[in-house]
Design an enzyme around this catalytic site. Structure first.
Site, PDB file in Angstrom:
ATOM      1  N   TYR A  77       0.822  -1.206   0.000  1.00  0.00           N
ATOM      2  CA  TYR A  77       0.000   0.000   0.000  1.00  0.00           C
ATOM      3  C   TYR A  77       0.856   1.255   0.000  1.00  0.00           C
ATOM      4  CZ  TYR A  77       0.907   0.934   4.986  1.00  0.00           C
ATOM      5  OH  TYR A  77       1.509   1.230   6.173  1.00  0.00           O
ATOM      6  N   LEU A 130      11.153   1.406   6.870  1.00  0.00           N
ATOM      7  CA  LEU A 130      10.501   1.839   5.645  1.00  0.00           C
ATOM      8  C   LEU A 130      11.179   3.136   5.219  1.00  0.00           C
ATOM      9  CD1 LEU A 130       8.067   1.317   3.705  1.00  0.00           C
ATOM     10  CD2 LEU A 130       6.980   3.192   4.927  1.00  0.00           C
ATOM     11  N   GLU A 153      12.962   2.584  13.566  1.00  0.00           N
ATOM     12  CA  GLU A 153      11.995   3.643  13.244  1.00  0.00           C
ATOM     13  C   GLU A 153      10.922   3.606  14.320  1.00  0.00           C
ATOM     14  OE1 GLU A 153      10.103   2.774   9.467  1.00  0.00           O
ATOM     15  OE2 GLU A 153       9.970   0.645   9.932  1.00  0.00           O
ATOM     16  N   LYS A 161       6.374  -1.871   1.941  1.00  0.00           N
ATOM     17  CA  LYS A 161       5.196  -1.238   2.567  1.00  0.00           C
ATOM     18  C   LYS A 161       4.036  -2.219   2.421  1.00  0.00           C
ATOM     19  CE  LYS A 161       3.135   3.361   3.119  1.00  0.00           C
ATOM     20  NZ  LYS A 161       3.212   3.479   4.570  1.00  0.00           N
TER      21      LYS A 161
HETATM   22  C1  LIG Z   1       6.628   1.911   9.529  1.00  0.00           C
HETATM   23  C2  LIG Z   1       6.635   3.240   8.881  1.00  0.00           C
HETATM   24  N1  LIG Z   1       7.798   3.916   8.800  1.00  0.00           N
HETATM   25  C3  LIG Z   1       7.849   5.146   8.240  1.00  0.00           C
HETATM   26  C4  LIG Z   1       6.711   5.758   7.730  1.00  0.00           C
HETATM   27  C5  LIG Z   1       6.801   7.120   7.108  1.00  0.00           C
HETATM   28  O1  LIG Z   1       6.676   7.038   5.707  1.00  0.00           O
HETATM   29  P1  LIG Z   1       6.141   8.253   4.849  1.00  0.00           P
HETATM   30  O2  LIG Z   1       6.997   9.426   5.193  1.00  0.00           O
HETATM   31  O3  LIG Z   1       6.331   7.818   3.443  1.00  0.00           O
HETATM   32  O4  LIG Z   1       4.721   8.463   5.220  1.00  0.00           O
HETATM   33  C6  LIG Z   1       5.489   5.086   7.774  1.00  0.00           C
HETATM   34  C7  LIG Z   1       4.281   5.707   7.226  1.00  0.00           C
HETATM   35  O5  LIG Z   1       3.184   5.274   7.392  1.00  0.00           O
HETATM   36  C8  LIG Z   1       5.453   3.793   8.361  1.00  0.00           C
HETATM   37  O6  LIG Z   1       4.283   3.120   8.427  1.00  0.00           O
END
Ligand SMILES: Cc1ncc(COP(=O)(O)O)c(C=O)c1O
Length: 289
Positions: A34, A204, A180, A148
């Protein structure tokens, strides 16, 4: 109340009229990927980067992408025509509906594509000005956090730890190093230098993370991408969370203890201003992707 318009396999229809098969591998196995793309005044933030990440996620799970980047942007545009204002566009692609439940990936399935848009839940003024509370936990998720994936049970359980503690996020450590948070990337600041974890399979690669490092570079803010030890997080002057819906937020307490001086720090205020400026320029730009 009328149901909002959503997107299902190329059709636009009220969300409450969409029916998904219980055999869909997204439902049975969490076999899908997603994206969440923020749209400010109809303009997608870093659309190409989001759809490139979607492609990378699909490549990792050997799922054929039904659209090229431009095709995705056009399909999202059709949905957004029904959703004015700032929106979060949720896009999910699952492997589709096989005739029976079997772990082995069947060949030739048509992926299921679902999208919906909802008002972008940007952080409140209070969250920006006071910062937020976080707790920490061991990163008990799998080794492919760069995908993701819709299989989010690890992230759901991690996030619940902070929800139960009345906090905004759960910051995770794997083998003594920062990875993270449950649904955000994490930055620290020490002596004016920003640091964030490397872009490997344990995190991610956030689009906001990338945007922040671009803005830091352009704004001559010193930053390092390197392994960040747990002890460094616990003694940081500042900690930030980033994500498409949180933008950049200061963490002012960690496990109940103040971070730095306990208020959003000067590096955060600078970065937040750079981010708001970027958003304002995006919203004012001509309507091209
Ligand atoms: C596990 C995780 N890390 C980092 C992020 C941040 O990603 P983004 O900046 O692309 O929203 C998300 C966003 O939902 C996430 O689910």
């Amino acid at each position: 109340m009328t149901s909002p318009i959503a997107y299902f396999n190329g059709e636009l229809l009220p969300l409450d009229r969409i029916r998904i098969s219980p055999l869909d591998r997204g439902f049975i196995f969490g076999d899908g990927v997603y994206e969440v793309v923020p749209a400010y005044g109809g303009k997608l933030l870093r659309a190409r980067e989001h759809f490139k990440r979607l492609q990378r996620s699909m490549d990792e799970i050997a799922l054929a992408n039904p659209h090229a980047v431009d095709g995705w942007i056009a399909e999202v545009g059709r949905l957004l025509a029904h959703h004015p204002g700032d929106q979060a566009v949720y896009i999910q692609v699952t492997r589709g509906v096989p005739p029976k439940r079997d772990h082995v990936i069947p060949k030739g399935l048509t992926p299921t594509v679902f999208m919906m848009a909802s008002p972008l839940p940007t952080p409140s003024r209070e969250m920006v000005e006071k910062g937020v509370a976080c707790v920490t936990a061991k990163d008990f998720r799998w080794e492919k956090c760069h995908i993701k994936s819709t299989s989010l049970l690890g992230n759901v359980l991690a996030r619940q730890i902070s929800a139960d503690a009345g906090a905004t996020e759960t910051i995770l450590f794997r083998d003594g190093f920062l990875t993270e948070a449950a649904a955000s990337n994490v930055f620290i600041v020490k002596d004016g230098v920003v640091a964030c974890a490397p872009q490997d399979n344990h995190i991610l690669l956030g689009i906001t993370y990338e945007l922040l490092t671009d803005l830091a570079r352009a704004g001559k803010v010193r930053y390092e991408i390197r392994p960040v030890a747990e002890a460094e997080v616990r003694s940081a002057d500042e900690i930030w969370l980033t994500s498409s819906t949180k933008e950049v937020l200061a963490v002012t307490t960690l496990d109940g203890k103040p971070v730095g001086s306990g208020v959003p720090g000067p590096a955060f205020r600078r970065m937040h201003a750079l981010f708001q400026d970027y958003k304002a320029r995006l919203a004012a730009a001509p309507a091209t992707a």
